[in-house]
Design an enzyme around this catalytic site. Structure first.
Site, mmCIF file in Angstrom:
data_model
loop_
_atom_site.group_PDB
_atom_site.id
_atom_site.type_symbol
_atom_site.label_atom_id
_atom_site.label_comp_id
_atom_site.label_asym_id
_atom_site.label_seq_id
_atom_site.Cartn_x
_atom_site.Cartn_y
_atom_site.Cartn_z
ATOM 1 N N GLU A 109 16.238 -38.658 60.599
ATOM 2 C CA GLU A 109 16.096 -37.294 60.110
ATOM 3 C C GLU A 109 17.276 -36.512 60.668
ATOM 4 O OE1 GLU A 109 13.061 -33.494 60.296
ATOM 5 O OE2 GLU A 109 13.677 -34.582 62.081
ATOM 6 N N HIS A 132 5.827 -33.566 55.501
ATOM 7 C CA HIS A 132 4.872 -32.761 56.276
ATOM 8 C C HIS A 132 5.462 -31.450 56.777
ATOM 9 C CE1 HIS A 132 7.401 -34.851 59.018
ATOM 10 N NE2 HIS A 132 6.971 -34.109 60.009
ATOM 11 N N ASP A 133 6.759 -31.221 56.533
ATOM 12 C CA ASP A 133 7.417 -30.013 57.047
ATOM 13 C C ASP A 133 7.663 -28.952 55.986
ATOM 14 O OD1 ASP A 133 7.625 -30.900 59.652
ATOM 15 O OD2 ASP A 133 9.584 -31.830 59.336
ATOM 16 N N ASP A 182 13.140 -39.118 64.374
ATOM 17 C CA ASP A 182 12.997 -37.664 64.375
ATOM 18 C C ASP A 182 14.233 -36.974 64.968
ATOM 19 O OD1 ASP A 182 10.946 -35.495 63.982
ATOM 20 O OD2 ASP A 182 11.357 -35.155 66.106
ATOM 21 N N ASP A 195 7.236 -43.443 63.272
ATOM 22 C CA ASP A 195 8.062 -42.302 63.627
ATOM 23 C C ASP A 195 8.516 -42.483 65.066
ATOM 24 O OD1 ASP A 195 9.093 -39.572 63.401
ATOM 25 O OD2 ASP A 195 7.550 -39.334 61.863
ATOM 26 N N ASP A 238 -15.673 -38.053 61.578
ATOM 27 C CA ASP A 238 -15.591 -36.958 62.558
ATOM 28 C C ASP A 238 -14.745 -35.789 62.043
ATOM 29 O OD1 ASP A 238 -13.080 -37.990 62.651
ATOM 30 O OD2 ASP A 238 -13.022 -38.334 64.813
#
Ligand code: NOJ
Length: 552
Positions: free
Chosen positions: A247, A319-320, A193, A97, A24
């Site tokens: 984090e 990813h940041d 996080d 996470d 998809d």
């Protein structure tokens, strides 16, 4: 808990862009399942899943609307269990996470909370009649008026990410339950996080505005009850021998030591942001050219500062952040800088984290219009800072700094859409046009690829007590083009030499190594002699790295 995490390396999956198993155009758990052997083969020992829970995706998963389920785009809890079992069978740990500073504004707790002060969830969030002057990190001021409740709620990130009120014991109980839910399913721990933001100063006093986006941080970073709350969560993890990496945006070394040692110990490791500030992309409006000296200073601060006391979480990408070859290296010297960057951090003391695509040297994407970007912070930055500059210049800033560069689909092969999804599907986000050159399949077939270099580094690290546990020492900290450090255990030494220059540079050996014979155990260039005399001056080629092993 026991220290099993010290000898490990983790692979981070940002699932939406990892591998699409059902065609998809969106990455999913089926895709992850199929790629588990690839992850194992890389030589890591665990996976960190960025959020895979239901989420309206205002911040791509970091705005959670159900903590105990899987986003329908990614699969089901049953599919997750299948992935978990297979991962465990392969000897891979799995960490989730844990995002509990805030939820989505579509979370049922928030939907209830906004109904009014007498609602049982009323105090789950932070409501005020009058906002204070804090800024949010993603979207203007940190307060949003809610017409239903007739009050303002706090959001340190996007408007759609209201902050939870951790002072409410019922909220902390919920967090415990979320942890137990996943631990009971069999996960091995959590990446937590912005965990240093969860306790806000009583009364929420105004900040002293001096920099945009961070006004107020002094009142919510390492807040008054931070160790107490985290210790409560730690207890849950201890019951399961589970692992926790926090984090810690903008955390300082002394405060990290409090989380990691002594009576307050409530985390196993913490991600530091100091080295990310060597070019300041995180606070985009302050961006400056990369300074290797600043970068090394930050790395050494944490290496020396935690040595013998705590353990580092090592990372260059996640990813940041934009991709490291585009950021610290060179797309022209792509392979050389990609391999050098691997060596430069995988041999430090700590547990390395490798972000999907980093191991094949994926690079930044450059989209033609801001509307083509997906990431909320890129959009805000574009529309907020440097407004006097031309659109081209502002877009260039986004090209350099955007989190979206880390979020393009993983490049598996040279087939349409880089093999991320089936040819007929439309990938949810742009595939980097360089996928024909940069992809997993090509690199599996090339002995000298970045991918194989990562495998070699991970193998070396895992099989050497010196590289795992040896002490760290940096040489020539003021050298602006080279990063040179040593790892030592008893009479065994490794000397790691990395050039960050796109031309040949003069190499001087640290005086203690001068005149000694050493074995060159790794380099990203061919060398005729494996046993070398470290003497006099020699030259490093562009982005060359060398790892010498010797005894004395
Ligand atoms: C840190 C996460 O890594 C980032 O992706 C997210 O946007 C913020 N925390 C807010 O959850």
């Amino acid at each position: 808990m026991s220290d099993w995490y010290k000898t490990m390396a983790f692979y981070q999956i940002w699932i939406r862009s990892f591998a699409d198993g059902n065609g998809d155009g969106i990455g999913d758990l089926q895709g992850v399942y199929e790629k588990l052997p690839y992850i194992k083969e890389l030589g890591v020992d665990g996976i960190w899943f960025s959020p895979i829970y239901p989420s309206p995706n205002a911040d791509f998963g970091y705005d959670i609307s159900d903590y105990k389920n899987i986003h329908p785009d990614y699969g089901t809890l049953e599919e997750f269990q299948k992935v978990l079992e297979k991962a465990h069978e392969l000897g891979l740990k799995v960490i989730m996470d844990l995002v509990v500073n805030h939820t989505s504004d579509e979370h049922p707790w928030f939907l209830e909370s906004r109904k009014g002060k007498d609602n049982p969830y009323s105090d789950y969030y932070i409501w005020r009649d009058e906002p204070n002057n804090w800024d949010s990190l993603f979207e203007g001021k940190a307060w949003e008026y809610d017409p239903v409740r007739g009050q303002y709620y706090l959001h340190l990130f996007a408007k759609k990410q209201p902050d939870l009120n951790m002072d409410n014991p019922a909220v902390r109980k919920e967090v415990e339950e979320i942890m137990r839910f996943w631990l009971d399913l069999g996960v091995d721990g959590f990446r937590e996080d912005v965990i240093n933001f969860i306790s806000k100063k009583e009364g929420l006093p105004n900040g002293v505005p001096f920099l945009p986006a961070v006004n107020g941080m002094i009142h919510y970073k390492d807040g008054p009850h931070i160790y107490e709350y985290n210790s409560q969560f730690r207890k849950v993890c201890m019951e399961y021998d589970a692992f926790q990496v926090g984090e810690g945006p903008m955390t300082t070394l002394p405060s990290a030591l409090k989380y990691l040692t002594g009576k307050n110990k409530c985390l196993d490791m913490m991600f530091s942001f100091d080295h990310m500030m060597a070019d300041c992309f995180y606070t985009e409006y302050m961006h400056r050219p990369f300074s290797l000296v600043k970068f090394k200073k930050a790395i050494s601060k944490w290496q020396y500062g935690l040595q013998g006391k705590a353990w580092n979480a090592l990372y260059l990408e996640n990813h940041d952040h934009p991709r490291i070859i585009s950021r610290y290296g060179s797309e022209i010297f792509w392979k050389q800088s990609g391999t050098m960057l691997a060596a430069c951090y995988l041999f430090l003391q700590g547990t390395p984290f490798i972000y999907q695509g980093q191991e094949i040297g994926m690079t930044n994407i450059r989209l033609g219009r801001i509307e083509h970007y997906e990431d909320i912070s890129s959009k805000t930055n574009y529309h907020t800072y440097h407004l006097k500059e031309s659109t081209a210049k502002r877009l260039h800033r986004i090209h350099l700094s955007s989190r979206d560069s880390a979020r393009t689909p993983m490049q598996w092969d040279d087939s349409p859409h880089a093999g991320f999804t089936v040819p007929e599907a439309k990938p949810w986000f742009y595939v980097n046009r360089n996928y024909k050159k940069i992809n997993v399949k090509a690199q599996e077939q090339d002995q000298d690829s970045i991918l194989n270099f990562y495998k070699t580094c991970l193998r070396m690290r895992k099989t050497s007590k010196t590289l795992l546990f040896g002490s760290y020492r940096e040489y020539f900290p003021k050298n602006r083009e080279q990063f040179i450090y040593e790892r030592q255990l008893e009479d065994k030494h490794y000397l790691i030499i990395c050039s960050f220059a796109g031309r040949a540079t003069l190499l001087k050996y640290p005086p203690v190594f001068e005149g000694r014979k050493a074995t060159l155990v790794l380099s990203n260039y061919k060398h005729r002699e494996q046993v070398q005399l470290l003497q006099g001056e020699s030259f490093l080629k562009p982005y060359e790295c060398r790892v010498y092993r010797l005894r004395f």
